[in-house]
Design an enzyme around this catalytic site. Structure first.
Site, short mmCIF file in Angstrom:
data_model
loop_
_atom_site.label_atom_id
_atom_site.label_comp_id
_atom_site.label_asym_id
_atom_site.label_seq_id
_atom_site.Cartn_x
_atom_site.Cartn_y
_atom_site.Cartn_z
N ASP A 1 60.12 27.76 13.49
CA ASP A 1 59.07 27.28 12.60
C ASP A 1 57.76 27.59 13.32
O ASP A 1 57.76 27.99 14.49
CB ASP A 1 59.23 25.76 12.39
CG ASP A 1 58.12 25.16 11.54
OD1 ASP A 1 57.78 25.75 10.49
OD2 ASP A 1 57.56 24.11 11.91
N SER A 2 56.64 27.35 12.63
CA SER A 2 55.35 27.54 13.28
C SER A 2 55.11 26.48 14.36
O SER A 2 54.30 26.67 15.26
CB SER A 2 54.24 27.44 12.24
OG SER A 2 54.32 26.19 11.58
N CYS B 1 61.27 27.10 8.03
CA CYS B 1 59.86 27.06 7.62
C CYS B 1 59.77 27.70 6.24
O CYS B 1 60.19 28.85 6.06
CB CYS B 1 59.06 27.88 8.64
SG CYS B 1 57.33 28.11 8.19
N ASN B 2 59.25 26.96 5.28
CA ASN B 2 59.14 27.50 3.93
C ASN B 2 58.15 28.65 3.87
O ASN B 2 58.35 29.63 3.15
CB ASN B 2 58.67 26.41 2.95
CG ASN B 2 59.71 25.36 2.74
OD1 ASN B 2 59.90 24.47 3.57
ND2 ASN B 2 60.43 25.46 1.64
N GLU C 1 51.55 17.62 13.57
CA GLU C 1 51.47 18.19 14.92
C GLU C 1 50.73 17.26 15.88
O GLU C 1 50.99 17.24 17.07
CB GLU C 1 50.77 19.56 14.88
CG GLU C 1 51.58 20.66 14.20
CD GLU C 1 52.78 21.15 15.01
OE1 GLU C 1 52.70 21.15 16.25
OE2 GLU C 1 53.81 21.51 14.39
N CYS D 1 57.62 21.97 2.61
CA CYS D 1 57.19 22.36 3.95
C CYS D 1 57.97 21.49 4.92
O CYS D 1 58.08 20.27 4.71
CB CYS D 1 55.69 22.11 4.11
SG CYS D 1 55.10 22.20 5.82
N HIS E 1 57.40 20.36 7.74
CA HIS E 1 56.67 19.30 8.46
C HIS E 1 56.67 17.98 7.67
O HIS E 1 56.59 16.90 8.25
CB HIS E 1 55.21 19.70 8.69
CG HIS E 1 54.99 20.61 9.86
ND1 HIS E 1 55.34 21.94 9.84
CD2 HIS E 1 54.46 20.38 11.09
CE1 HIS E 1 55.02 22.49 11.02
NE2 HIS E 1 54.48 21.56 11.79
N1 DGL Z 1 56.54 24.06 8.50
C1 DGL Z 1 56.03 25.17 7.76
C2 DGL Z 1 56.64 25.24 6.37
O1 DGL Z 1 57.73 24.79 6.15
C3 DGL Z 1 54.56 25.37 7.62
C4 DGL Z 1 53.69 25.07 8.74
C5 DGL Z 1 52.40 25.83 8.85
O2 DGL Z 1 51.58 25.90 7.94
O3 DGL Z 1 52.26 26.34 9.95
O4 DGL Z 1 56.06 25.77 5.48
#
Ligand code: DGL
Length: 265
Positions: A11-12, A75-76, A153, A185, A187
């Site tokens: 993921d990011s 991560c979407n 985060e 997402c 997160h």
């Molecule tokens: N966790 C990521 C997702 O599922 C997105 C996070 C980001 O924007 O970096 O989309």
């Protein structure tokens, strides 16, 4: 025959840990790798081309250097930007994510569902196609939510600023009468108590992590890749940014984790 090679997730940042947690719970004997690309977070404000190049670099590392037997794009945003080209380049099975529009559209009684995700996911062509294909006459309210990834985060899971941001983003769809809210997402599941506070008790909130974990299990079976019943494995963690910070945030969300190694591309 059992296969002890790892399943690698990325993921990011720490968001994909919501998926990692579900995979670990469902498949405790599997060796796992988790990578947070914190040097490039947030993905949601970047172009698809940029996100795609990060994803390719990460999957190359997983396959060539860690000998991963399967990859989970936890991560979407990265899935929307890169899943197709990753699958075209690598033969390793790759499980990706997409907002759970289909189950939401099947479950809604009021025929109105809401989807929250990053800007890059909401703007993706694959997302428009998903809605077209599965909405089935159900009204779909979508909302990009800049700032929520940063809140997770930074560990601001329930503070006044985060609640205010959620109210701002969710009020229009709540007023429109949605009864299903899709977390698009990875997160966002970490904001569950704050989300519940804002949407009230009557809206069903869909966290896709358990369904993704089940899909990983099906893929392992399909390719004959399950680890043996005897092995109880840990996770190797990597991040591309500050190791100390990653560990601190991750532990706040999921409890103690093993050593985190830094990767510099
Ligand atoms: N966790 C990521 C997702 O599922 C997105 C996070 C980001 O924007 O970096 O989309």
């Amino acid at each position: 025959m059992s296969d002890g090679r790892p399943i690698a997730l990325f993921d990011s940042g720490v968001g994909g840990l919501s998926v990692w947690r579900a995979v670990r719970e469902l498949l405790p004997q599997e060796a796992l790798v988790y990578l947070g690309d914190t040097a490039h977070i947030p993905y949601g404000r970047r172009s698809h081309a940029e996100i795609e190049s990060f994803a390719h670099e990460i999957v190359r590392f997983f396959v060539e250097e860690l000998d991963a037997k399967a990859v989970v794009v936890a991560c979407n945003t990265a899935s929307a930007a890169s899943l197709q080209s990753l699958r075209a380049r690598y033969t390793v099975p790759i499980v990706g994510m997409e907002p759970a529009v289909k189950p939401a559209a099947e479950r809604t009684r009021r025929r109105r569902v809401g989807v929250i995700a990053t800007q890059a996911t909401i703007q993706a062509t694959v997302f428009a196609r998903l809605v077209e294909r599965f909405a089935n006459g159900v009204e779909v309210w979508t909302q990009a939510c800049p700032g929520l990834v940063e809140a997770v985060e930074e560990g601001r899971l329930e503070d006044a600023g985060t609640i205010a941001l959620l109210r701002e983003y969710l009020s229009p769809m709540l007023e429109a009468g949605i009864d299903e809210l899709v977390l698009g997402c990875t997160h966002y599941p970490f904001l569950m108590p704050a989300l519940r506070q804002v949407v009230g008790p009557d809206v069903d909130i869909i966290d896709p992590a358990p369904a993704v974990a089940r899909q990983v299990g099906r893929v392992l079976d399909m390719y004959g890749l399950r680890a043996g019943p005897g092995s109880l494995e840990n996770t190797r963690f990597f991040c591309t940014g500050d190791v100390h910070r990653f560990r601190q945030t991750a532990e706040r969300l999921v409890g103690p984790i093993d050593e985190v190694r830094q990767l510099v591309w």
